[in-house]
Design a protein around this motif. Structure first.
Motif, mmCIF file in Angstrom:
data_model
loop_
_atom_site.group_PDB
_atom_site.id
_atom_site.type_symbol
_atom_site.label_atom_id
_atom_site.label_comp_id
_atom_site.label_asym_id
_atom_site.label_seq_id
_atom_site.Cartn_x
_atom_site.Cartn_y
_atom_site.Cartn_z
ATOM 1 N N GLY A 89 -4.329 -11.105 -6.383
ATOM 2 C CA GLY A 89 -4.983 -9.874 -6.803
ATOM 3 C C GLY A 89 -4.025 -8.747 -7.105
ATOM 4 N N CYS A 90 -3.125 -8.416 -6.150
ATOM 5 C CA CYS A 90 -2.320 -7.207 -6.313
ATOM 6 C C CYS A 90 -1.235 -7.342 -7.381
ATOM 7 N N THR A 91 -0.832 -8.559 -7.739
ATOM 8 C CA THR A 91 0.137 -8.709 -8.826
ATOM 9 C C THR A 91 -0.516 -8.587 -10.199
ATOM 10 N N GLY A 92 -1.855 -8.735 -10.253
ATOM 11 C CA GLY A 92 -2.549 -8.687 -11.531
ATOM 12 C C GLY A 92 -2.249 -9.873 -12.421
ATOM 13 N N SER A 93 -1.857 -10.991 -11.827
ATOM 14 C CA SER A 93 -1.480 -12.161 -12.623
ATOM 15 C C SER A 93 -2.689 -12.792 -13.314
ATOM 16 N N THR A 94 -2.403 -13.483 -14.421
ATOM 17 C CA THR A 94 -3.434 -14.183 -15.179
ATOM 18 C C THR A 94 -2.941 -15.593 -15.498
ATOM 19 N N GLU A 95 -3.743 -16.338 -16.241
ATOM 20 C CA GLU A 95 -3.362 -17.710 -16.571
ATOM 21 C C GLU A 95 -2.177 -17.775 -17.534
ATOM 22 N N THR A 96 -1.801 -16.670 -18.123
ATOM 23 C CA THR A 96 -0.644 -16.668 -19.032
ATOM 24 C C THR A 96 0.679 -16.428 -18.305
ATOM 25 N N ASP A 97 0.612 -16.136 -17.011
ATOM 26 C CA ASP A 97 1.830 -15.790 -16.263
ATOM 27 C C ASP A 97 2.546 -17.022 -15.723
ATOM 28 N N ARG A 98 3.864 -16.891 -15.649
ATOM 29 C CA ARG A 98 4.718 -17.916 -15.063
ATOM 30 C C ARG A 98 5.490 -17.265 -13.914
ATOM 31 N N ILE A 99 5.310 -17.800 -12.710
ATOM 32 C CA ILE A 99 5.907 -17.211 -11.513
ATOM 33 C C ILE A 99 7.132 -18.018 -11.119
ATOM 34 N N PHE A 100 8.313 -17.427 -11.244
ATOM 35 C CA PHE A 100 9.567 -18.102 -10.903
ATOM 36 C C PHE A 100 9.759 -18.024 -9.394
ATOM 37 N N ASN A 101 9.940 -19.191 -8.751
ATOM 38 C CA ASN A 101 10.005 -19.244 -7.290
ATOM 39 C C ASN A 101 11.135 -20.167 -6.851
ATOM 40 N N CYS A 102 12.210 -19.565 -6.351
ATOM 41 C CA CYS A 102 13.329 -20.361 -5.833
ATOM 42 C C CYS A 102 13.496 -20.156 -4.332
ATOM 43 N N LEU A 103 12.479 -19.565 -3.678
ATOM 44 C CA LEU A 103 12.510 -19.382 -2.234
ATOM 45 C C LEU A 103 12.026 -20.646 -1.545
ATOM 46 N N PRO A 104 12.483 -20.909 -0.321
ATOM 47 C CA PRO A 104 12.052 -22.134 0.370
ATOM 48 C C PRO A 104 10.555 -22.137 0.639
ATOM 49 N N LEU A 105 9.925 -23.268 0.392
ATOM 50 C CA LEU A 105 8.480 -23.384 0.549
ATOM 51 C C LEU A 105 8.059 -23.494 2.008
ATOM 52 N N TYR A 106 9.020 -23.625 2.926
ATOM 53 C CA TYR A 106 8.649 -23.680 4.347
ATOM 54 C C TYR A 106 8.458 -22.295 4.945
ATOM 55 N N HIS A 107 8.754 -21.242 4.204
ATOM 56 C CA HIS A 107 8.494 -19.879 4.629
ATOM 57 C C HIS A 107 7.237 -19.352 3.946
ATOM 58 N N SER A 108 6.586 -18.389 4.567
ATOM 59 C CA SER A 108 5.339 -17.870 4.008
ATOM 60 C C SER A 108 5.558 -17.129 2.694
ATOM 61 N N THR A 109 6.714 -16.453 2.524
ATOM 62 C CA THR A 109 6.935 -15.713 1.278
ATOM 63 C C THR A 109 7.029 -16.667 0.096
ATOM 64 N N GLY A 110 7.832 -17.708 0.213
ATOM 65 C CA GLY A 110 7.940 -18.678 -0.875
ATOM 66 C C GLY A 110 6.749 -19.606 -0.949
ATOM 67 N N GLY A 111 6.262 -20.057 0.209
ATOM 68 C CA GLY A 111 5.259 -21.113 0.240
ATOM 69 C C GLY A 111 3.830 -20.693 0.047
ATOM 70 N N LEU A 112 3.497 -19.415 0.272
ATOM 71 C CA LEU A 112 2.124 -18.937 0.087
ATOM 72 C C LEU A 112 2.083 -17.733 -0.852
ATOM 73 N N VAL A 113 2.855 -16.690 -0.502
ATOM 74 C CA VAL A 113 2.900 -15.493 -1.352
ATOM 75 C C VAL A 113 3.365 -15.844 -2.763
ATOM 76 N N GLY A 114 4.356 -16.732 -2.850
ATOM 77 C CA GLY A 114 4.967 -17.053 -4.139
ATOM 78 C C GLY A 114 4.184 -18.009 -5.000
#
Length: 598
Positions: A231-256
């Protein structure tokens, strides 16, 4: 002018908060609508869109759902039942998300294991997960095998990419087993009776003391993380989210992943962060957003110019820990239109959002909404490491501009829920009672903050025995325990010291030796026993360790000494390839100027 500015800030805050609450308001703790239901809703709506890509492959929403279904059926086929747990230790790849999402479809929780862990710490995390089955990949399985002696039960290890020659009685390849499963969604009836209070994930956090703790992430919290940022990022289906954070952390694995996977966009997943290839990769991937931790941003600012660093399609970056001294250069140099900084903890119930991009602030709470936002600052005694209480026994609010501990009211809804750790005793230690009235209960964040007159919050420091280095929390007690077993070491005191040009604090160990200090042997020991971020950057030798009346090490004088040659004798610095060597005045200067990197 000040009034007009505040009105503008309030409007921006209300707009951002509105986008956020639009996504998380419907979540109810006793609802049977769970995390996999949110995912399947997105799959049904965006089936042919690319959902995720890594360095090797890309999957549409339909394909990702099919892979997740296979993992779910595989887990059921192993005799696992609702409420059981599987430990997942795998590097960033498309199978990672498919695995834990698939397990959630059949009511099985997943413990997300830090891929840097080895030995006793890894064994501890596997033990407290309660898992008998471990899923790993070719990069991680050997660490699991080495940790078996530290686990209190037999483990069955399943490995993606395992060679047939490496199979054993308690270690099997996973590729064929998963591919042979059905891609049809497991029946929802398998989740009958479950609610948002049930556990979806365990995510490990060092907390303030001891070995890593398993923070229990119920479906409500996982959904809130993903929905809030969708919601707060305002993302849509046209967006591409670059994520190189570890997926075992909440920031990379859920927020990202929430901004993409709930809105039909694409997660551009990378195995790990690389400063040299970051901007060319962002450009070539067509990323429109990326998720950060502050250390990542600092690394980028310290890198030499890259021809792709402003030639991108980014419209927003979001994350936490972006330092006030890094923020201006980071945003200006790399032409970042918007920065969305937030504050939150894996296990806590306190969240803050900096919707208007105030540089250095972790969030803002307007005066008119103070009663609606779940955070307060209370006066804090640095000596006792406890909130200050008045003659009535209640805590005292920290005045504006002063430092206090951040706490969050515990209640019976999604915003106020505190789900705690797998260890109930550890959970109770984080609860503060009789705070502003008798009988109330508040979550202790363990973080010191201050708030200004405009409502902005600023992070000051972490309470207790944890410092942050290279994007990870380092527990001093855990490192001390390992170093005390090093050859020739009698006692070890571990603490963090600030270093110019670095985020967080570098680890430093003061050692009392039984015998002569052997830098090479000590270096070999820490390399074998500690993850890279927990290995002390500096070592000093001392004759004895001063303690308090309660037998706690007196770190304050050691911290004040820092790592200045001349002021501190018998001082060593760690070089990644050469191990520990004497820290000379010239070497000290090279660290401060950035010529030598820690």
């Amino acid at each position: 002018m000040g009034l007009v500015a505040n009105i503008r800030r309030d409007i921006r805050f209300a707009s951002g908060l509105g986008r956020l609450l639009k996504r998380i308001k419907p979540i109810e703790l006793d609802s049977p609508v769970l995390l996999p239901d949110d995912f399947e809703e997105a799959v049904d709506k965006f089936a042919d869109n690319v959902a995720i890509e890594d360095e090797h492959r890309s999957l549409t929403y339909r394909d990702l759902d099919g892979m997740a279904n296979r993992y779910g059926h595989w887990a059921k086929g192993r005799g696992l039942r609702r409420g059981d747990c599987i430990a997942l230790m795998m590097t960033n790849r498309v199978e990672y998300i498919a695995a834990w999402m698939g397990f959630s479809k059949v009511g099985i929780a997943t413990a997300l294991i830090n891929t840097n862990l080895t030995g006793q710490a890894l064994g501890h995390c596997l033990t407290i997960s309660g898992a008998f089955q471990v899923v790993a990949d070719e990069d991680c399985w050997r660490a699991v095998e080495d940790a078996r002696p530290f686990v209190n039960r037999n483990l069955m290890l399943w490995v993606l990419g395992l060679k047939e020659a490496d199979e054993a009685s308690e270690r099997r390849g996973l590729d064929k087993a998963v591919r042979g499963g059905s891609s049809v969604r497991p029946a929802k009836s398998g989740r009958d009776g479950m609610t948002n209070r049930d556990t979806a994930l365990f995510i490990y956090t060092s907390g303030t003391t001891g070995l890593p703790k398993a923070a229990r992430i119920p479906h409500s919290r996982a959904r809130t993380y993903m929905r809030a940022f969708a919601g707060c990022t305002g993302s849509t289906e046209t967006d591409r989210i670059f994520n190189c954070l570890p997926l075992y952390h909440s920031t990379g694995g859920l927020v990202g992943i929430g901004p993409a996977l709930l809105n039909g966009g694409r997660v551009v997943l990378r195995k790990k962060f690389s400063a040299s290839s970051f901007w060319p990769d962002v450009k070539s991937s067509g990323a429109t957003m990326f998720v950060y931790i502050g250390e990542l941003c600092r690394y980028l600012v310290n890198c030499p110019p890259n021809e792709a660093e402003r030639d991108h399609k980014l419209k927003l970056v979001f994350g936490n820990g972006l330092r006030a001294d890094v923020w201006p250069e980071f945003q200006k140099r790399f032409a970042i239109p918007r920065v969305l900084e937030f504050y939150g903890s894996t296990e806590g119930n306190v969240s803050l959002f900096n919707f208007d991009g105030k540089q250095g602030a972790i969030g803002r709470v307007p005066k008119l909404l103070k009663s609606q936002i779940n955070i307060r600052l209370v006066e804090f005694d640095l000596d006792t490491e406890q909130p200050v209480r008045g003659s009535d026994g209640l805590c005292r609010p920290a005045p504006l501009g002063t430092v206090g501990e951040a706490i969050g009211l515990i209640g019976q809804d999604v915003r106020h829920d505190f789900s705690g750790y797998a260890d109930k005793a550890a959970s109770e230690k984080k609860i503060l009672t009789d705070v502003f009235k008798k009988g109330d209960r508040w979550f202790r964040t363990g973080d010191l903050m201050r708030q200004d007159a405009e409502g902005y919050f600023y992070f000051v420091d972490r309470i207790g025995d944890t410092f942050r280095w290279k994007g990870e929390n380092v527990s001093t007690i855990e490192v001390e325990q390992r170093l005390a077993e090093a050859p020739g070491v009698s006692e070890a005191i571990v603490y963090g010291v600030p270093v110019v040009g670095y985020e967080g604090k570098a680890g430093m160990a003061a050692l009392v030796m039984d015998d002569k200090f052997d830098p090479a042997a000590f270096s070999a020991y820490v390399d074998a026993q500690l993850p890279h971020y927990a290995r002390p950057a500096f070592v000093r030798l001392i004759k004895n360790a001063d303690t308090t009346g309660t037998f706690k090490y007196r770190r304050v004088d050691l911290v004040a000494d820092g790592f200045q040659p001349g002021k501190v004798e018998q001082l060593y610095v760690r070089h990644a390839e050469k191990g520990y060597a004497k820290l000379t005045q010239a070497a000290h200067k090279a660290i401060l100027t950035g010529e030598t990197r820690l």
